[in-house]
Enzyme design. Sequence first.
Site, PDB file in Angstrom:
ATOM      1  N   SER A 122       0.890  -1.256   0.135  1.00 16.85           N
ATOM      2  CA  SER A 122       0.084   0.144  -0.067  1.00 16.85           C
ATOM      3  C   SER A 122       0.785   1.046  -0.004  1.00 16.85           C
ATOM      4  O   SER A 122       0.253   2.315   0.076  1.00 16.85           O
ATOM      5  CB  SER A 122      -0.839  -0.036   1.279  1.00 16.85           C
ATOM      6  OG  SER A 122      -1.736  -1.035   1.362  1.00 16.85           O
TER       7      SER A 122
ATOM      8  N   HIS B 133     -22.013  -3.768  15.927  1.00 13.75           N
ATOM      9  CA  HIS B 133     -22.429  -4.860  16.834  1.00 13.75           C
ATOM     10  C   HIS B 133     -23.494  -4.608  17.607  1.00 13.75           C
ATOM     11  O   HIS B 133     -23.468  -3.423  18.314  1.00 13.75           O
ATOM     12  CB  HIS B 133     -21.056  -5.059  17.540  1.00 13.75           C
ATOM     13  CG  HIS B 133     -20.073  -5.755  16.817  1.00 13.75           C
ATOM     14  ND1 HIS B 133     -19.893  -5.927  15.363  1.00 13.75           N
ATOM     15  CD2 HIS B 133     -18.599  -6.121  17.136  1.00 13.75           C
ATOM     16  CE1 HIS B 133     -18.908  -6.448  15.116  1.00 13.75           C
ATOM     17  NE2 HIS B 133     -18.016  -6.620  16.014  1.00 13.75           N
TER      18      HIS B 133
ATOM     19  N   CYS C 244     -13.872  -5.207  20.151  1.00 16.14           N
ATOM     20  CA  CYS C 244     -14.995  -4.216  19.892  1.00 16.14           C
ATOM     21  C   CYS C 244     -16.215  -4.554  20.562  1.00 16.14           C
ATOM     22  O   CYS C 244     -16.817  -3.690  21.407  1.00 16.14           O
ATOM     23  CB  CYS C 244     -15.212  -4.258  18.375  1.00 16.14           C
ATOM     24  SG  CYS C 244     -15.094  -5.977  17.748  1.00 16.14           S
TER      25      CYS C 244
ATOM     26  N   LYS D  77     -12.799 -13.493  25.143  1.00 17.97           N
ATOM     27  CA  LYS D  77     -12.252 -11.943  25.297  1.00 17.97           C
ATOM     28  C   LYS D  77     -13.110 -11.020  25.909  1.00 17.97           C
ATOM     29  O   LYS D  77     -12.970 -10.118  26.838  1.00 17.97           O
ATOM     30  CB  LYS D  77     -11.961 -11.249  23.800  1.00 17.97           C
ATOM     31  CG  LYS D  77     -10.918 -11.726  22.963  1.00 17.97           C
ATOM     32  CD  LYS D  77     -10.674 -11.212  21.631  1.00 17.97           C
ATOM     33  CE  LYS D  77      -9.489 -11.687  20.666  1.00 17.97           C
ATOM     34  NZ  LYS D  77      -9.771 -11.399  19.224  1.00 17.97           N
TER      35      LYS D  77
ATOM     36  N   ARG E 172     -21.839 -13.940  14.294  1.00 19.69           N
ATOM     37  CA  ARG E 172     -21.588 -13.234  12.926  1.00 19.69           C
ATOM     38  C   ARG E 172     -22.872 -13.395  12.173  1.00 19.69           C
ATOM     39  O   ARG E 172     -23.545 -14.306  11.927  1.00 19.69           O
ATOM     40  CB  ARG E 172     -20.459 -13.505  12.122  1.00 19.69           C
ATOM     41  CG  ARG E 172     -20.126 -12.766  10.643  1.00 19.69           C
ATOM     42  CD  ARG E 172     -19.343 -11.704  11.316  1.00 19.69           C
ATOM     43  NE  ARG E 172     -18.203 -11.969  11.817  1.00 19.69           N
ATOM     44  CZ  ARG E 172     -17.245 -11.167  12.262  1.00 19.69           C
ATOM     45  NH1 ARG E 172     -17.553  -9.862  12.735  1.00 19.69           N
ATOM     46  NH2 ARG E 172     -15.997 -11.400  12.554  1.00 19.69           N
TER      47      ARG E 172
ATOM     48  N   SER F 171     -17.999  -5.730   9.300  1.00 18.69           N
ATOM     49  CA  SER F 171     -17.013  -5.160   9.388  1.00 18.69           C
ATOM     50  C   SER F 171     -16.008  -5.624  10.504  1.00 18.69           C
ATOM     51  O   SER F 171     -14.690  -5.102  10.627  1.00 18.69           O
ATOM     52  CB  SER F 171     -17.266  -3.743   9.562  1.00 18.69           C
ATOM     53  OG  SER F 171     -18.031  -3.577  10.402  1.00 18.69           O
ATOM     54  N   GLY F 172     -16.464  -6.605  11.443  1.00 14.78           N
ATOM     55  CA  GLY F 172     -15.376  -6.827  12.317  1.00 14.78           C
ATOM     56  C   GLY F 172     -14.238  -7.697  11.857  1.00 14.78           C
ATOM     57  O   GLY F 172     -13.175  -7.797  12.338  1.00 14.78           O
TER      58      GLY F 172
END
Lengths: 334, 334
Positions: free
Chosen positions: B38, B238, B125, B209, B231, B155-156
């Site tokens: 990138s 979320h 998150c 987590k 998911r 998007s997680g």
Amino acid sequence: MRVAIVGATGAVGHELMKVLEQSRLNFSELQLYASPRSAGITLTFKGQQLTVQATPDGPIPADVILASAGGSISQALAPKWVEGGAVVIDNSSAFRYDPEVPLVVPEVNGEAALGHKGIIANPNCTTAIAVVAVAPIHRTYGVKRMIVSTYQATSGAGQKGMDELLEQTRVQLDGGVAGSKEFAHPIPFNVIPHIDVFQDNGYTKEEMKVAWETRKILGDESLQVSCTAVRIPTLRTHSEAITLDLERPATPDQIRDLLAGAPGVEIRDNPQEKLYPMPLTASGKYDVEVGRIRQSLVFDGGIDLFVAGDQLLKGAALNAVQIAEYLQEHGALN
Amino acid sequence: MRVAIVGATGAVGHELMKVLEQSRLNFSELQLYASPRSAGITLTFKGQQLTVQATPDGPIPADVILASAGGSISQALAPKWVEGGAVVIDNSSAFRYDPEVPLVVPEVNGEAALGHKGIIANPNCTTAIAVVAVAPIHRTYGVKRMIVSTYQATSGAGQKGMDELLEQTRVQLDGGVAGSKEFAHPIPFNVIPHIDVFQDNGYTKEEMKVAWETRKILGDESLQVSCTAVRIPTLRTHSEAITLDLERPATPDQIRDLLAGAPGVEIRDNPQEKLYPMPLTASGKYDVEVGRIRQSLVFDGGIDLFVAGDQLLKGAALNAVQIAEYLQEHGALN
């Protein structure tokens, strides 16, 4: 024996016909009824064309009536159907909480159906799917508390619900703004924690149905049940995350062994092979998929699990036909 | 003061730049780093073109480094960045469980950040979103048990996760069979109870987590937490259904009053007006939406609630920038 379907043109009606085609139920005639606007439509059953009739305002000349046309129609007409001599297996919530009406999942409390007084209620889809897995655990280990979070498909709102998801997803993918008619908000790529109407206690009726109906089916009014019912953008199959606090401690292996022999259950619980319950694999399947079985981290000896069941089948059409099969096999039908 | 973003071209990097543009953080220079492939890309920040550089294998000439390039890069390079004099705010899980590294949600335990030894960890998150709502309740009523079921967006898994959802949904709508690369199974119109790798206890790392990090952030190792991480086919934000067993009984009104004054929380709890947390309304928003607040039906005086938070913002980029702001406002940055 004559069978009638009321609500034949809806999503559940469609599944009722498919399930009846493969059913061991012995019957000589199938009659199809729906709203006047669907009268005259022909539907195929075992290769034959059957014509849909407008639901009459009185008795129906059938021995078993599988009703799936909504609560208000059942409320108004089921007593007349019973007077006419039929046994009514009702998929609406109209009679579920009537103490005179058995609420039945055949694998769990089939014998309750034999005590009917004309009407047998089919449970709410979310409840039917959960109790298939929870009932054997309750019998062996005693469920004290049950916490359920649902992932419910748009087909819970019928064919129109599925159509809205597909159509509005396309709108959004094409750069438009998705709208809503069947749901309280646009459903594509969204999550709506609102199914059925809100009650005074802040729970929706859908959430309370899981509590009320689980207690009635398991015959245990002391069971504490809490539910969060959530609509998500899937087409069919409801999934549920369930946490159980048990009277007698259980290990995940004990629960897997127990459920491996339970009717209506398919154990799908091999995470290393990426096997767990999902709508992708449970849709169209008669059995309820059960997996992610693990020891609870909040209740000593408690169990967490995840289930996925096709709510048009076990949650509706299949369960209704299984009730009829149970009655016939126990000599309780003409 | 010089700020660097490592992982500038990813989904969280993109949000970091947007949040920094609106931040009250006082800084003179922004450096952008990403993988060698990138390097050379230009990105716009406050109307200026900034060129992305390849992340060097050694120190970075910045005072604060916001790292969001994955656990292995943070593991290998963060110690070198610290040696070079930078404070590292790391979005990966590499250092979260290191007792030397503070794990910080500024609204909850900002003061912990001041004790850092070079690295400050940004929580997972799902945890960050939950604790914004749960921490005030824990402080006032004492949370004993917390049961969480998640509804996590694609998007997680970064931009690629969102792209896969959109592309494969289109494939399915066009009559094809959806595939999967970023997820264990096809995600369109599906539900996958599998995020991150499975642990020996049958829970995924994502689920553990939530337990480990909630305890660390709230500074209470006695808190019992169980999670089911799922998911679903949404793009961002979320959602989480949370059941709380409390030391001291609370009513829904008390919780609403308490959270109405809590930083980072937007109460969205008027079911009659169809107001509750949803990805549709929470996406792009800094505050976490909290609603469906009601009395638990399984814990005396306990509380059920539903939250929705943009996991690219409060669950990642926003929280990281808020940590830097907190440090600067407390005189702990150059």
